[in-house]
Structures are given as C-alpha cells and as structure tokens.
Design a protein around this motif. Structure first.
Motif, short mmCIF file in Angstrom:
data_model
loop_
_atom_site.label_atom_id
_atom_site.label_comp_id
_atom_site.label_asym_id
_atom_site.label_seq_id
_atom_site.Cartn_x
_atom_site.Cartn_y
_atom_site.Cartn_z
N HIS A 126 2.31 -26.89 39.32
CA HIS A 126 1.39 -26.01 40.03
C HIS A 126 1.65 -24.54 39.73
O HIS A 126 0.92 -23.68 40.24
CB HIS A 126 1.50 -26.24 41.54
N LEU A 127 2.64 -24.23 38.92
CA LEU A 127 3.04 -22.84 38.69
C LEU A 127 1.93 -22.08 37.96
O LEU A 127 1.51 -22.45 36.87
CB LEU A 127 4.33 -22.79 37.88
N LYS A 128 1.48 -20.97 38.59
CA LYS A 128 0.42 -20.16 38.00
C LYS A 128 0.90 -18.81 37.50
O LYS A 128 0.30 -18.21 36.60
CB LYS A 128 -0.70 -19.93 39.03
N ARG A 129 1.98 -18.32 38.06
CA ARG A 129 2.46 -16.98 37.71
C ARG A 129 3.97 -17.02 37.51
O ARG A 129 4.70 -17.45 38.40
CB ARG A 129 2.09 -15.98 38.81
N LEU A 130 4.42 -16.56 36.36
CA LEU A 130 5.86 -16.48 36.08
C LEU A 130 6.15 -15.11 35.48
O LEU A 130 5.57 -14.71 34.48
CB LEU A 130 6.28 -17.57 35.09
N SER A 131 7.03 -14.37 36.14
CA SER A 131 7.41 -13.05 35.68
C SER A 131 8.93 -12.97 35.57
O SER A 131 9.64 -13.13 36.55
CB SER A 131 6.90 -11.99 36.66
N LEU A 132 9.39 -12.76 34.35
CA LEU A 132 10.82 -12.65 34.07
C LEU A 132 11.04 -11.29 33.45
O LEU A 132 10.69 -11.06 32.29
CB LEU A 132 11.25 -13.77 33.13
N VAL A 133 11.58 -10.35 34.22
CA VAL A 133 11.64 -8.95 33.81
C VAL A 133 13.08 -8.48 33.67
O VAL A 133 13.86 -8.58 34.62
CB VAL A 133 10.89 -8.05 34.82
N ASP A 134 13.42 -7.98 32.50
CA ASP A 134 14.69 -7.32 32.22
C ASP A 134 15.89 -8.25 32.43
O ASP A 134 16.54 -8.24 33.46
CB ASP A 134 14.86 -6.07 33.08
N THR A 135 16.17 -9.02 31.39
CA THR A 135 17.33 -9.92 31.43
C THR A 135 18.57 -9.26 30.86
O THR A 135 19.57 -9.93 30.59
CB THR A 135 17.05 -11.22 30.66
N GLY A 136 18.54 -7.95 30.66
CA GLY A 136 19.73 -7.23 30.24
C GLY A 136 20.14 -7.57 28.81
O GLY A 136 19.33 -7.93 27.98
N MET A 137 21.42 -7.48 28.55
CA MET A 137 21.90 -7.65 27.19
C MET A 137 22.55 -9.01 26.94
O MET A 137 22.95 -9.32 25.82
CB MET A 137 22.91 -6.54 26.87
N VAL A 138 22.69 -9.82 27.97
CA VAL A 138 23.22 -11.17 27.76
C VAL A 138 22.08 -12.04 27.24
O VAL A 138 20.99 -12.04 27.80
CB VAL A 138 23.82 -11.74 29.05
N PRO A 139 22.31 -12.79 26.17
CA PRO A 139 21.18 -13.42 25.48
C PRO A 139 20.48 -14.54 26.24
O PRO A 139 21.08 -15.56 26.54
CB PRO A 139 21.79 -13.95 24.18
N LEU A 140 19.23 -14.31 26.56
CA LEU A 140 18.28 -15.38 26.83
C LEU A 140 17.45 -15.43 25.56
O LEU A 140 16.46 -14.75 25.41
CB LEU A 140 17.40 -15.06 28.04
N SER A 141 17.93 -16.18 24.57
CA SER A 141 17.38 -16.09 23.22
C SER A 141 16.17 -17.00 22.99
O SER A 141 15.43 -16.79 22.04
CB SER A 141 18.46 -16.42 22.18
N SER A 142 15.99 -17.97 23.87
CA SER A 142 14.85 -18.88 23.70
C SER A 142 14.51 -19.50 25.05
O SER A 142 15.27 -19.41 26.01
CB SER A 142 15.16 -19.97 22.67
N LEU A 143 13.36 -20.14 25.09
CA LEU A 143 12.91 -20.86 26.28
C LEU A 143 13.01 -22.35 26.00
O LEU A 143 12.83 -22.79 24.87
CB LEU A 143 11.46 -20.49 26.60
N PRO A 144 13.29 -23.15 27.02
CA PRO A 144 13.36 -24.60 26.79
C PRO A 144 12.01 -25.15 26.36
O PRO A 144 10.96 -24.62 26.73
CB PRO A 144 13.79 -25.15 28.15
#
Length: 298
Positions: A126-144
C-alpha cells in the motif's frame, strides 16, 4: 475519536513537562493509549514503555531515534505514516520479520549511518510515498531488488544519497511513480533500460547527479513529464530525444551542464513550457531556431 500525544524533552518546551515515566503513567490512568492514533516524539529514552501503546496507532513521528532499527515490541501493525528524523543509530528500518504492512508513507531524514533497506520492504503493497533524504557518507550503495515490488508507489525521493551508485534493472516496474527526486545522488552513473516504463512520470529531478549519463531513448515511452530538472549534470552531452514529445512539459532547468553541446532541433514544440533555464553550458554555442516559436517563457 482521533487522539494525539506529543512527548518532548524538558528543555524543548517552554514549561517543563513531567518526566517520561510520569507521561506514560498519565496515559495509562487516562486510558489515552486505547485510542491513540498519532504519536509525536522528541525524546532520546525511547524504551519498552511504549510496548503498551494502542495497536490502533496510525501515525508515528520520532526525532533523535536511537535504535539500530525499529524494535519489534513497538506495534507497527496498523501504522499508516512512519517518520524518523535524525535517527543517528539507524542501520536498517525494521526487523525482516516485522514489516509495517499497512504503511502508506515512509519518511526518513538525516539517517547518517543507514546502510541498507530491509528486503521485506517489498511487502508494503500500500506504500504510496517514500522519502529517503540525506543518508550521509556511510554507503547506502544500492536498493534491494524487492524495492521494485512497490507497485503502489507514486512519490519517490532518494535525495542526497551520495553513495547510491545503481538502480535495479527492474526499477521500471514502479509504473505508478509520478514524482521522482534523485537530487545529489552523486555516484549514480546510469538509469536502467527499464526506466522508460515509468509512463506516469510527471516530475523528474536529476540535479547534481554529476556522474550520470542518459541514453537518448530513456524517455521513449514517457509522455506526461511536466518538470525536468538537470542542473549540474556534468556528463550530459544531449538531452533525451523524446524531450520534444513532452507536450505537458512546463519547466525545463539546465544549468552548469558542462558537456551539453546542443538542444534538440524541435525544442520549440514544447508549447506548454513557461519556464526555461539554460545557464553555464560553455559548449552550447547555438540554440535551435524553433525556440522562437515558443509562447512567453520566463
């Protein structure tokens, strides 16, 4: 009956509230927890005192969240909106076995050490809105890969994820996305071929994606675009050829795009355009004559 409860640290309120445990006792005595639907927290001692909260809780907002993930003892069964701001210890969102299946909006800001998203995020039908803002310098290098199962998603912001280097080849399965913000994704080098399947896309922000290159046909099946923002995209030599087919395009922003050498010949076909910004494009020496056919443009 809608019920809201706001908990804050003492120094953040003009009059000192009672200590946290007294808050919880007051809630217990008044039976507030039974109907609690919105809980706003600015409190570091986020403890198991919350495990008795109403399972009818719909909206949970917390600043300075100090857990590695959302504990399983906090009921997320009916949560519709989840907001976490400055979660300094957050490494992932929740335990894989306890996803908030009813979630409609997920907003995470300034998660400086967020390393991954749980694979179970794909279960949020049911997710309609996803906001991921400023993850800093630790790597979130990809999405599952499971991220691409969010078929109800309409608004997606991955702003300032500086180590995000790739999007899944199945990214185009997010066919209902209308608003896509990739601002400051500085490591992103290419959009997947499936991107052209985002046929409902209306807003596309790629500014400061300094390593990004675009294939000429990346907008091939996209016809509803209203805003296209490519400021400081250093590697763009040309705009996608289908940009001139965007009959609803109202705003086109091009600035400090150092490699841009030309605009499409038929740019003047963008008759709905009311804002056009072309600044600091040193290799762009000529403009198409068709621009003279545009109505008043700012």
């Amino acid at each position: 009956m809608f019920c809201l409860f706001h908990i804050s640290r003492k120094h953040e309120l003009p009059s000192c509230p009672p200590p946290f445990r007294e808050y919880m006792e007051m809630m217990r005595i008044s039976n507030v927890r039974v109907g609690l639907e919105l809980l706003l927290i600015k409190y570091n001692d986020f403890s198991q005192e919350f495990q008795q909260l109403s399972r009818g809780l719909l909206w949970f907002r917390c600043s300075n969240f100090e857990h590695r993930y959302i504990p399983s003892w906090l009921s997320l069964d009916n949560i519709r909106v989840l907001e976490l701001t400055s979660p300094e210890s957050l490494e992932t969102l929740w335990e894989e076995a306890h996803p908030p299946l009813q979630l409609r909006e997920l907003l995470i800001k300034y998660a400086s050490i967020l390393q991954s998203l749980p694979r179970s995020i794909g279960h949020l039908k049911h997710l309609k809105r996803l906001s991921l803002v400023d993850t800093g310098m630790v790597p979130l290098s990809s999405l599952p890969e499971e991220f691409c199962l969010l078929h109800s998603l309409e608004h997606l912001s991955l702003e300032a994820c500086p180590e995000l280097s790739r999007l899944s080849n199945h990214f185009g399965d997010l066919v209902n996305v209308r608003h896509l913000n990739l601002l400051f994704c500085r490591s992103l080098e290419m959009l997947p071929v499936s991107f052209k399947k985002l046929i409902n896309l209306e807003y596309l922000k790629l500014s400061y994606c300094q390593k990004l290159t675009l294939k000429s046909d990346i907008l091939e099946n996209i016809t509803k675009l209203e805003i296209f923002d490519v400021l400081h995209c250093y590697k763009f030599k040309k705009l996608p050829h289908n940009i001139t087919k965007q009959s609803f395009l109202r705003k086109l922003y091009i600035s400090n795009t150092k490699s841009l050498i030309e605009l499409p010949v038929y740019t003047g076909q963008l008759t709905k355009l009311d804002e056009l910004k072309i600044v600091e494009c040193p290799l762009l020496t000529r403009l198409p004559t068709s621009l003279g056919k545009l109505p008043t443009v700012i």
